[in-house]
Design an enzyme around this catalytic site. Structure first.
Site, PDB file in Angstrom:
ATOM      1  N   LYS A   1       0.847  -1.189   0.000  1.00  0.00           N
ATOM      2  CA  LYS A   1       0.000   0.000   0.000  1.00  0.00           C
ATOM      3  C   LYS A   1       0.887   1.244   0.000  1.00  0.00           C
ATOM      4  O   LYS A   1       2.054   1.110   0.375  1.00  0.00           O
ATOM      5  CB  LYS A   1      -0.936  -0.011   1.206  1.00  0.00           C
ATOM      6  CG  LYS A   1      -0.261   0.379   2.540  1.00  0.00           C
ATOM      7  CD  LYS A   1      -1.261   0.544   3.627  1.00  0.00           C
ATOM      8  CE  LYS A   1      -1.372   1.936   4.159  1.00  0.00           C
ATOM      9  NZ  LYS A   1      -0.232   2.465   4.905  1.00  0.00           N
TER      10      LYS A   1
ATOM     11  N   GLU B   1      -2.162   6.441  17.859  1.00  0.00           N
ATOM     12  CA  GLU B   1      -0.701   6.320  17.890  1.00  0.00           C
ATOM     13  C   GLU B   1      -0.148   7.500  18.676  1.00  0.00           C
ATOM     14  O   GLU B   1      -0.554   8.640  18.444  1.00  0.00           O
ATOM     15  CB  GLU B   1      -0.139   6.321  16.473  1.00  0.00           C
ATOM     16  CG  GLU B   1      -0.539   5.101  15.679  1.00  0.00           C
ATOM     17  CD  GLU B   1       0.098   5.094  14.290  1.00  0.00           C
ATOM     18  OE1 GLU B   1       1.116   4.415  14.126  1.00  0.00           O
ATOM     19  OE2 GLU B   1      -0.419   5.773  13.407  1.00  0.00           O
TER      20      GLU B   1
ATOM     21  N   HIS C   1      -6.382  -0.163   6.457  1.00  0.00           N
ATOM     22  CA  HIS C   1      -6.379  -0.963   7.695  1.00  0.00           C
ATOM     23  C   HIS C   1      -7.739  -0.938   8.398  1.00  0.00           C
ATOM     24  O   HIS C   1      -8.266  -1.975   8.799  1.00  0.00           O
ATOM     25  CB  HIS C   1      -5.351  -0.430   8.694  1.00  0.00           C
ATOM     26  CG  HIS C   1      -3.949  -0.332   8.166  1.00  0.00           C
ATOM     27  ND1 HIS C   1      -3.457  -1.191   7.219  1.00  0.00           N
ATOM     28  CD2 HIS C   1      -2.913   0.504   8.465  1.00  0.00           C
ATOM     29  CE1 HIS C   1      -2.196  -0.878   6.958  1.00  0.00           C
ATOM     30  NE2 HIS C   1      -1.847   0.145   7.695  1.00  0.00           N
TER      31      HIS C   1
HETATM   32  C1  BG6 Z   1       1.190   1.996   8.333  1.00  0.00           C
HETATM   33  C2  BG6 Z   1       1.060   3.485   8.270  1.00  0.00           C
HETATM   34  O1  BG6 Z   1       0.514   1.384   7.272  1.00  0.00           O
HETATM   35  O2  BG6 Z   1       0.648   1.526   9.575  1.00  0.00           O
HETATM   36  C3  BG6 Z   1       1.739   4.145   9.448  1.00  0.00           C
HETATM   37  O3  BG6 Z   1       1.646   3.949   7.051  1.00  0.00           O
HETATM   38  C4  BG6 Z   1       1.220   3.559  10.741  1.00  0.00           C
HETATM   39  O4  BG6 Z   1       1.538   5.543   9.423  1.00  0.00           O
HETATM   40  C5  BG6 Z   1       1.310   2.037  10.705  1.00  0.00           C
HETATM   41  O5  BG6 Z   1       2.024   4.076  11.796  1.00  0.00           O
HETATM   42  C6  BG6 Z   1       0.687   1.430  11.944  1.00  0.00           C
HETATM   43  O6  BG6 Z   1       0.912   0.055  11.949  1.00  0.00           O
HETATM   44  P1  BG6 Z   1       0.904  -0.738  13.328  1.00  0.00           P
HETATM   45  O7  BG6 Z   1       1.147  -2.163  12.912  1.00  0.00           O
HETATM   46  O8  BG6 Z   1       2.007  -0.163  14.178  1.00  0.00           O
HETATM   47  O9  BG6 Z   1      -0.435  -0.532  13.949  1.00  0.00           O
END
Ligand code: BG6
Length: 471
Positions: free
Chosen positions: A140, A208, A232
């Site tokens: 992606k 986050e 996601h």
């Molecule tokens: C990525 C995004 O796809 O997913 C990021 O580009 C994000 O910005 C990340 O921080 C989060 O992934 P995870 O697995 O840490 O929840």
């Protein structure tokens, strides 16, 4: 299932994604004895084989500081580097020769490269006659909107059939996310109440605490809607809301996800709030007048018999109070209060809370009698941490690389699903509206409460607390 692969070709082998995610994942597969194929890196950097091996070594050590030397050595022994410009025919001939050297008949082409390069590399593979001997894995973001996703699909389909295009959404590789499917359809106690007759709302939070971590130029070209909401989070919504698949195959699972997403209304921008953390504009790579969102909150509506009228509230943001990804299913209140003669507080509603990030697990918030004379109730959590109960999980990228090598498309995003998700967020891209500032270390702009019809966001919970009996 497709034939297993006998080689992994990694485009962008000297890039950031390979460094942070792919080499550490390959190391873990090697350590467990699950990696059996040569790994051929392709990169434009002017690197020698030794530089490439050193780079792989360093990225593994950074991600896994106590990595086993023997497993690193075995992985490094699998590496080959094809170095050259993608526009140069000689690069593709060298790649072909390298695949022939390894007697490869079916390989995985992993595109760990900027999306703008996908069409170039895919068509060059076809030009060299290499498209017939493998499948491609595409990272992606898959397009920037519905029209560009369709155009990219058309280009890829001109050289690879759909069944040999594996689109990565790493959330689909997370065991905690896949657990939504297993938990819903393995526990018969949930299914009868998993609908509009009993569920009042569903909330999904992807919080986050980190900011954009030096990715300013990339992030400023996407923002939270394109970065995580379209992919996601809509994938998680689909798993929470879909009907049971009619069978175990990838097709059955994907069919149900496509169906529930096609029943999801395109976003109403009145039900969206965007935010930007203070200080974002000072990040390197960010335009000084950028209105790109680092936070988004929306209400999704699903026009199905199961979900009509149940709001799906979804929010995602960077620079928030703490990091957590959580889905909370909120049930209706009991039809009448039987035991309120003492004038006690109205009981809270039941919740099922899925923790999808670190410390993944599930918590049922129920009501139980408060000790004493009165028939009052209070919240009790019935909770489990999956790692403690079931053992450690594998990382998403390990599982996805393994699936791609095995030829199993189940955890990848099918074209119709990707296009439905773009359709759903398209109004937000066309008509983004204002962006509200918020301070780092908060839960985002206060305006995000406006979309909740008088309710509040549930705060993410911590890990499950052990329950101890009172003396
Ligand atoms: C990525 C995004 O796809 O997913 C990021 O580009 C994000 O910005 C990340 O921080 C989060 O992934 P995870 O697995 O840490 O929840």
């Amino acid at each position: 299932m497709q034939p297993g692969a006998d080689a992994l070709v990694l485009f962008g082998a000297t890039g950031d994604l390979a460094k942070k995610k792919i080499f550490p994942a390959l190391y873990n597969l090697e350590r467990r004895g699950e990696l059996t194929v040569p790994v051929i890196g392709v990169a434009r950097s002017d690197w020698s084989d030794d530089d490439f091996r050193q780079h792989a070594h360093d990225s593994i050590i950074t991600a896994v500081p106590n990595a086993a030397a023997s497993a690193i050595e075995s992985l490094l022994a699998r590496l080959d580097l094809v170095q050259g410009d993608y526009a140069d025919g000689a690069t593709w001939q060298t790649l072909k020769d390298t695949l022939d050297k390894h007697n490869s008949e079916t390989c995985v082409y992993y595109m760990a490269i900027p999306p703008s390069m996908f069409p170039t590399v895919a068509t060059a593979l076809a030009g060299a006659g290499l498209n017939d001997r493998g499948r491609i894995v595409v990272e992606k973001p898959f397009g920037r909107d519905l029209a560009s996703a369709e155009a990219l699909n058309d280009t890829l389909h001109s050289v690879f059939p759909e069944e040999r295009i594996f689109r990565i959404d790493h959330y689909l590789g997370k065991e905690s996310v896949e657990d939504l499917l297993v938990f819903r359809f393995s526990n018969s106690l949930l299914e009868p109440v998993w609908n509009r007759n009993y569920v009042r709302s569903v909330q999904l939070t992807m919080a986050e605490s980190i900011g954009i971590e030096g990715r300013g130029a990339f992030y400023d070209s996407v923002g939270a809607i394109r970065d995580v909401l379209q992919n996601h989070l809509l994938q998680v919504v689909a798993l929470l809301a879909m009907e049971p698949p009619v069978g175990p195959d990838s097709k059955h699972l994907q069919d149900e996800k496509a169906k529930v997403l096609s029943a999801t209304r395109a976003l109403d921008c009145d039900h969206m709030v965007r935010g930007q953390f203070t200080g974002y504009l000072d990040e390197p790579g960010v335009a000084p007048d950028s209105t790109v969102e680092t936070y988004v909150a929306v209400k999704f509506e699903i026009d199905s018999w199961r979900w009509a009228g149940v709001p799906f509230y979804v929010r995602a943001g960077k620079g928030l109070t703490s990091g957590a990804t959580e889905a909370v299913v909120e049930f209706d209140s009991p039809p009448r209060m039987l035991f309120d003669e003492s004038g006690g507080a109205t009981p809270n509603r039941n919740l099922v809370r899925f923790r999808l990030g670190s410390n993944d697990g599930v918590t049922f918030t129920l009501q139980a009698k408060t000790p004493g004379e009165d028939l009052d109730s209070e919240d009790v959590d019935v909770s489990v941490d999956f790692a403690a109960a079931l053992g450690e999980r594998q990382e998403a990228y390990e599982r996805l690389i393994n699936d791609a090598l095995d030829g199993n498309p189940r955890r990848f995003a099918r074209i119709d699903i990707v296009e439905e998700t773009w359709r759903i967020v398209q109004p937000a891209l066309d008509n983004p509206g204002p962006v509200y500032p918020y301070e780092r270390g908060t839960w985002g702009p206060a305006e995000s409460e406006q979309i909740l019809n008088g309710d509040s966001w549930f705060l993410p919970s911590g890990p499950a607390k052990p329950t101890t009996l009172q003396e």
